[in-house]
Scaffold this active site. Structure first.
Site, PDB file in Angstrom:
ATOM      1  N   CYS A 172       1.219   0.616  -3.391  1.00  0.00           N
ATOM      2  CA  CYS A 172       2.607   0.585  -2.927  1.00  0.00           C
ATOM      3  C   CYS A 172       3.241  -0.788  -2.715  1.00  0.00           C
ATOM      4  CB  CYS A 172       2.727   1.415  -1.652  1.00  0.00           C
ATOM      5  SG  CYS A 172       2.423   3.166  -1.994  1.00  0.00           S
TER       6      CYS A 172
ATOM      7  N   ASN B 133       7.321  -2.096   4.028  1.00  0.00           N
ATOM      8  CA  ASN B 133       6.260  -2.572   3.138  1.00  0.00           C
ATOM      9  C   ASN B 133       6.489  -4.020   2.723  1.00  0.00           C
ATOM     10  OD1 ASN B 133       4.642  -0.371   3.232  1.00  0.00           O
ATOM     11  ND2 ASN B 133       5.108   0.399   1.185  1.00  0.00           N
TER      12      ASN B 133
ATOM     13  N   ARG C 282     -12.690 -12.468   1.364  1.00  0.00           N
ATOM     14  CA  ARG C 282     -12.171 -11.760   2.543  1.00  0.00           C
ATOM     15  C   ARG C 282     -12.545 -12.451   3.852  1.00  0.00           C
ATOM     16  NH1 ARG C 282      -8.399  -7.649   1.659  1.00  0.00           N
ATOM     17  NH2 ARG C 282      -8.828  -6.725  -0.344  1.00  0.00           N
TER      18      ARG C 282
HETATM   19  P1  NAD Z   1      -0.714  10.275  -5.850  1.00  0.00           P
HETATM   20  O1  NAD Z   1      -0.574   9.845  -7.258  1.00  0.00           O
HETATM   21  O2  NAD Z   1      -2.040  10.184  -5.163  1.00  0.00           O
HETATM   22  O3  NAD Z   1      -0.243  11.807  -5.710  1.00  0.00           O
HETATM   23  C1  NAD Z   1       0.908  12.331  -6.302  1.00  0.00           C
HETATM   24  C2  NAD Z   1       0.585  13.739  -6.798  1.00  0.00           C
HETATM   25  O4  NAD Z   1       1.795  14.362  -7.247  1.00  0.00           O
HETATM   26  C3  NAD Z   1      -0.379  13.780  -7.985  1.00  0.00           C
HETATM   27  O5  NAD Z   1      -1.531  14.526  -7.657  1.00  0.00           O
HETATM   28  C4  NAD Z   1       0.436  14.442  -9.111  1.00  0.00           C
HETATM   29  O6  NAD Z   1      -0.330  15.286  -9.962  1.00  0.00           O
HETATM   30  C5  NAD Z   1       1.453  15.232  -8.321  1.00  0.00           C
HETATM   31  N1  NAD Z   1       2.649  15.595  -9.086  1.00  0.00           N
HETATM   32  C6  NAD Z   1       3.417  14.787  -9.857  1.00  0.00           C
HETATM   33  N2  NAD Z   1       4.439  15.489 -10.379  1.00  0.00           N
HETATM   34  C7  NAD Z   1       4.324  16.774  -9.927  1.00  0.00           C
HETATM   35  C8  NAD Z   1       5.075  17.965 -10.104  1.00  0.00           C
HETATM   36  N3  NAD Z   1       6.195  17.987 -10.861  1.00  0.00           N
HETATM   37  N4  NAD Z   1       4.649  19.093  -9.500  1.00  0.00           N
HETATM   38  C9  NAD Z   1       3.529  19.101  -8.735  1.00  0.00           C
HETATM   39  N5  NAD Z   1       2.775  18.001  -8.530  1.00  0.00           N
HETATM   40  C10 NAD Z   1       3.170  16.844  -9.114  1.00  0.00           C
HETATM   41  O7  NAD Z   1       0.378   9.460  -5.030  1.00  0.00           O
HETATM   42  P2  NAD Z   1       0.354   9.069  -3.470  1.00  0.00           P
HETATM   43  O8  NAD Z   1      -0.457   7.852  -3.271  1.00  0.00           O
HETATM   44  O9  NAD Z   1       0.078  10.302  -2.681  1.00  0.00           O
HETATM   45  O10 NAD Z   1       1.870   8.646  -3.265  1.00  0.00           O
HETATM   46  C11 NAD Z   1       2.909   9.605  -3.268  1.00  0.00           C
HETATM   47  C12 NAD Z   1       4.177   8.944  -2.778  1.00  0.00           C
HETATM   48  O11 NAD Z   1       3.993   8.514  -1.419  1.00  0.00           O
HETATM   49  C13 NAD Z   1       4.597   7.708  -3.559  1.00  0.00           C
HETATM   50  O12 NAD Z   1       5.997   7.669  -3.624  1.00  0.00           O
HETATM   51  C14 NAD Z   1       4.084   6.558  -2.702  1.00  0.00           C
HETATM   52  O13 NAD Z   1       4.855   5.402  -2.868  1.00  0.00           O
HETATM   53  C15 NAD Z   1       4.256   7.111  -1.306  1.00  0.00           C
HETATM   54  N6  NAD Z   1       3.337   6.569  -0.301  1.00  0.00           N
HETATM   55  C16 NAD Z   1       2.023   6.370  -0.595  1.00  0.00           C
HETATM   56  C17 NAD Z   1       1.135   5.898   0.392  1.00  0.00           C
HETATM   57  C18 NAD Z   1      -0.316   5.656   0.117  1.00  0.00           C
HETATM   58  O14 NAD Z   1      -0.980   5.122   0.991  1.00  0.00           O
HETATM   59  N7  NAD Z   1      -0.847   6.008  -1.018  1.00  0.00           N
HETATM   60  C19 NAD Z   1       1.628   5.669   1.683  1.00  0.00           C
HETATM   61  C20 NAD Z   1       2.982   5.899   1.948  1.00  0.00           C
HETATM   62  C21 NAD Z   1       3.826   6.350   0.944  1.00  0.00           C
HETATM   63  C1  UGA Z   2       0.432   0.024   3.164  1.00  0.00           C
HETATM   64  C2  UGA Z   2       1.142   0.000   4.526  1.00  0.00           C
HETATM   65  O1  UGA Z   2       0.299  -0.642   5.478  1.00  0.00           O
HETATM   66  C3  UGA Z   2       1.468   1.417   4.987  1.00  0.00           C
HETATM   67  O2  UGA Z   2       2.218   1.360   6.196  1.00  0.00           O
HETATM   68  C4  UGA Z   2       2.297   2.108   3.907  1.00  0.00           C
HETATM   69  O3  UGA Z   2       2.565   3.438   4.274  1.00  0.00           O
HETATM   70  C5  UGA Z   2       1.531   2.094   2.603  1.00  0.00           C
HETATM   71  O4  UGA Z   2       1.243   0.716   2.234  1.00  0.00           O
HETATM   72  C6  UGA Z   2       2.302   2.657   1.454  1.00  0.00           C
HETATM   73  O5  UGA Z   2       3.513   2.702   1.471  1.00  0.00           O
HETATM   74  O6  UGA Z   2       1.593   3.002   0.507  1.00  0.00           O
HETATM   75  P1  UGA Z   2      -2.043   0.530   2.320  1.00  0.00           P
HETATM   76  O7  UGA Z   2      -1.542  -0.035   1.033  1.00  0.00           O
HETATM   77  O8  UGA Z   2      -2.733   1.832   2.287  1.00  0.00           O
HETATM   78  O9  UGA Z   2      -0.811   0.709   3.342  1.00  0.00           O
HETATM   79  O10 UGA Z   2      -3.027  -0.503   3.014  1.00  0.00           O
HETATM   80  P2  UGA Z   2      -2.826  -1.823   3.908  1.00  0.00           P
HETATM   81  O11 UGA Z   2      -3.724  -1.732   5.054  1.00  0.00           O
HETATM   82  O12 UGA Z   2      -1.399  -2.116   4.175  1.00  0.00           O
HETATM   83  O13 UGA Z   2      -3.395  -2.941   2.949  1.00  0.00           O
HETATM   84  C7  UGA Z   2      -2.709  -3.320   1.759  1.00  0.00           C
HETATM   85  C8  UGA Z   2      -3.394  -4.514   1.135  1.00  0.00           C
HETATM   86  O14 UGA Z   2      -3.192  -5.673   1.934  1.00  0.00           O
HETATM   87  C9  UGA Z   2      -4.916  -4.347   1.011  1.00  0.00           C
HETATM   88  O15 UGA Z   2      -5.335  -4.863  -0.234  1.00  0.00           O
HETATM   89  C10 UGA Z   2      -5.451  -5.168   2.160  1.00  0.00           C
HETATM   90  O16 UGA Z   2      -6.752  -5.628   1.954  1.00  0.00           O
HETATM   91  C11 UGA Z   2      -4.437  -6.304   2.187  1.00  0.00           C
HETATM   92  N1  UGA Z   2      -4.363  -7.000   3.482  1.00  0.00           N
HETATM   93  C12 UGA Z   2      -3.985  -6.334   4.600  1.00  0.00           C
HETATM   94  C13 UGA Z   2      -4.636  -8.356   3.534  1.00  0.00           C
HETATM   95  O17 UGA Z   2      -4.957  -8.985   2.513  1.00  0.00           O
HETATM   96  N2  UGA Z   2      -4.552  -9.005   4.740  1.00  0.00           N
HETATM   97  C14 UGA Z   2      -4.192  -8.364   5.875  1.00  0.00           C
HETATM   98  O18 UGA Z   2      -4.124  -9.024   6.938  1.00  0.00           O
HETATM   99  C15 UGA Z   2      -3.901  -6.997   5.805  1.00  0.00           C
END
Ligand code: NAD
Ligand code: UGA
Length: 459
Positions: free
Chosen positions: A275, A223, A432
């Site tokens: 993230c 990231n 953008r």
């Molecule tokens: P989110 O907030 O959408 O979902 C987390 C869920 O966990 C919530 O619905 C919450 O109610 C639940 N929760 C919390 N404590 C709990 C418990 N004790 N028992 C049962 N449920 C519980 O979060 P997310 O975006 O899905 O992210 C989750 C993790 O994955 C984070 O660590 C984030 O950094 C990572 N991650 C997120 C993304 C993304 O694109 N959003 C991508 C890769 C990794």
């Molecule tokens: C990002 C990573 O791409 C995933 O691999 C990772 O799993 C995730 O974070 C995570 O850990 O949550 P995400 O945040 O869903 O995914 O979306 P991205 O496509 O990475 O975009 C992130 C931000 O960067 C957005 O606001 C997007 O508009 C911006 N961006 C992306 C730019 O401004 N320029 C670019 O060229 C690309």
């Protein structure tokens, strides 16, 4: 029906829901249950009105739900029945106490560890799906091994790399799946059990095994590298605006070098999402805690440029609209942090909206998916904000348009019609670089792209 494995995921969010839906669809021999303390979220996962907008997700969920995919609020029961538990709870930046604003808030994660201990009566594999600070698995192991029942828990790190808006595709065709384990016999055996799940649809050479700490740290580093590319090109966009260079031409020229590559070089108003900022802050915090201040400063600069870029965009709007926007109607085209999602967490739109409201502009927010979240983000702020899904209605009597999110639908708008309904002079600030700037200029707009020369009718 008897299933080969019972898989549980704790946390039915942006990661837990889609990831488990794809595992269930690809592994019909496994029973997959997703639990969450948020009952409303579970109710929506069990309906066709899913709690998150993600292209293609409903079809995948429908294909498995009720067969081998189940959403439930019964956390304890789920733990009891599971062989393998993915933990995918939220790990936001801490907002209080030591490390506030930098460190990960691990309270939700720790709570699940205690719940697993309390409701388990046999050995299980615990998989860290959440993004966590490096060496968290050690703490997880300590909590789990404290059990008085003599149960062995093996902790695996399997960080998730999906991007919102393309989550289903990313899960179906991942660049890689990373599985970290203790390099012991039981650790390797547990890792192979997780490998076997993904091997149902991911080619063996794309399934990487590593030690626990490498897997945990790789997620933060991936990231940080992605965000660093955006901050690098955004920093260059500021220089382009001073020199009449064109940032899109630079992205193309620089990205054509195979060693650099073309992706993640789109200049923008800054990266958002739940993230990038959180994970870099976490990386910075970890570096500082090891006394690596130079390393911490290096990564911190990625965030500093991101904040600068958002602020620069706001200042440009104010400056170009004659240094006052009091009472002026400005439309924010988009509010989601990126296209194809309704997620607004850390969206640059929040910063832009707050600052424009501070200057007493009248705001109209128009976004195809994110208005529900935008309302929550801006609730309680002083000033005038309307939410209008129809961009044509939003633009009536407006003086400025500011593109916040790169939705395809915005490119196809009839800007002649929009221009005709706006007050003059009419301004477009393209945060953008998705619109046809010359065409907008020809219609009569004063156009301010990012990192490119502006096109104005002023003498
Ligand atoms: P989110 O907030 O959408 O979902 C987390 C869920 O966990 C919530 O619905 C919450 O109610 C639940 N929760 C919390 N404590 C709990 C418990 N004790 N028992 C049962 N449920 C519980 O979060 P997310 O975006 O899905 O992210 C989750 C993790 O994955 C984070 O660590 C984030 O950094 C990572 N991650 C997120 C993304 C993304 O694109 N959003 C991508 C890769 C990794
Ligand atoms: C990002 C990573 O791409 C995933 O691999 C990772 O799993 C995730 O974070 C995570 O850990 O949550 P995400 O945040 O869903 O995914 O979306 P991205 O496509 O990475 O975009 C992130 C931000 O960067 C957005 O606001 C997007 O508009 C911006 N961006 C992306 C730019 O401004 N320029 C670019 O060229 C690309």
């Amino acid at each position: 029906m008897k299933f080969a494995k019972n898989i549980l995921c704790i946390g039915a969010g942006y990661v837990g829901g889609p990831t488990m839906a794809v595992i269930a669809a690809k592994c019909p021999d496994c029973k997959v249950t997703v639990v969450d303390v948020n009952e409303e979220r579970i109710r929506r996962w069990n309906s066709d009105d899913l709690p998150i907008f993600e292209p293609g997700l409903l079809d995948v969920v429908r294909s498995a739900r009720g067969h081998n995919l189940f959403f439930s609020a019964a956390v304890a029961e789920g733990i009891q029945a599971a062989d393998i538990i993915f933990v995918s709870v939220n790990t936001p930046t801490k907002t209080f106490g030591h490390g506030a604003g930098m460190a990960s808030d691990l309270q939700y994660w720790e709570k699940t560890a205690h719940e697993i201990v309390a409701h388990s009566d046999r050995a299980k594999i615990i998989v860290e799906k959440s993004t966590l600070p490096v060496r968290t698995a050690e703490a997880m192991e300590r909590i789990l091994q404290e059990n008085k029942k003599g149960i062995h828990f093996e902790v695996i790190s399997n960080p998730e790399f999906l991007s919102e808006g393309s989550a289903v595709n990313d899960l179906l065709k991942p660049d890689r799946v990373l599985i970290g384990s203790r390099q012991t016999e039981s650790g390797r055996k547990a890792a192979q059990e997780i490998v076997a799940i993904f091997a149902h649809w991911v080619a063996p050479e794309k399934i990487i095994t590593a030690n626990l700490w490498s897997a945990e740290l790789s997620k933060l580093v991936a990231n940080a590298f992605l965000a660093q590319r955006i901050s690098s090109i955004n920093a260059v966009s500021a220089l382009c605006e001073k020199t009449d260079a064109d940032v899109a031409e630079i992205s193309f020229a620089v990205g054509s070098d195979q060693r650099i590559g073309p992706r993640f070089l789109n200049a923008s108003i800054g990266f958002g999402g739940s993230c990038f900022k959180k994970d870099i802050l976490n990386l910075v915090y970890i570096c500082r805690s090891y006394g690596l201040n130079e390393v911490a400063d290096y990564w911190q600069a990625v965030i500093a440029i991101n904040e600068y870029q958002q602020e620069r965009f706001v200042r440009k709007i104010i400056r170009e609209m004659f240094n006052t926007i009091v009472g002026k109607k400005i439309v924010l085209l988009g509010f989601a942090f990126k296209a194809n999602t309704g997620d607004t967490r850390e969206s640059p739109g929040i910063h832009v909206a707050r600052k424009l409201l501070d200057e007493r502009a009248r705001l109209v927010i128009s976004d195809p998916q994110a208005l529900e979240n935008a309302r929550k983000d801006l609730a309680g702020l002083d000033g005038s904000v309307e939410y209008e899904p129809d961009p044509y209605r939003a633009a009536v009597d407006a003086q400025g348009l500011a593109v916040i999110t790169e939705w395809e639908s915005f490119k196809k708008l009839d800007f002649k019609k929009i221009f005709a309904s706006m007050r003059k002079p009419a301004f477009v600030f393209d945060g953008r670089n998705i619109l046809d700037h010359q065409k907008l200029f020809n219609i009569g707009f004063n156009v301010y792209p990012l990192g490119k020369p502006s096109l104005t009718h002023f003498k």
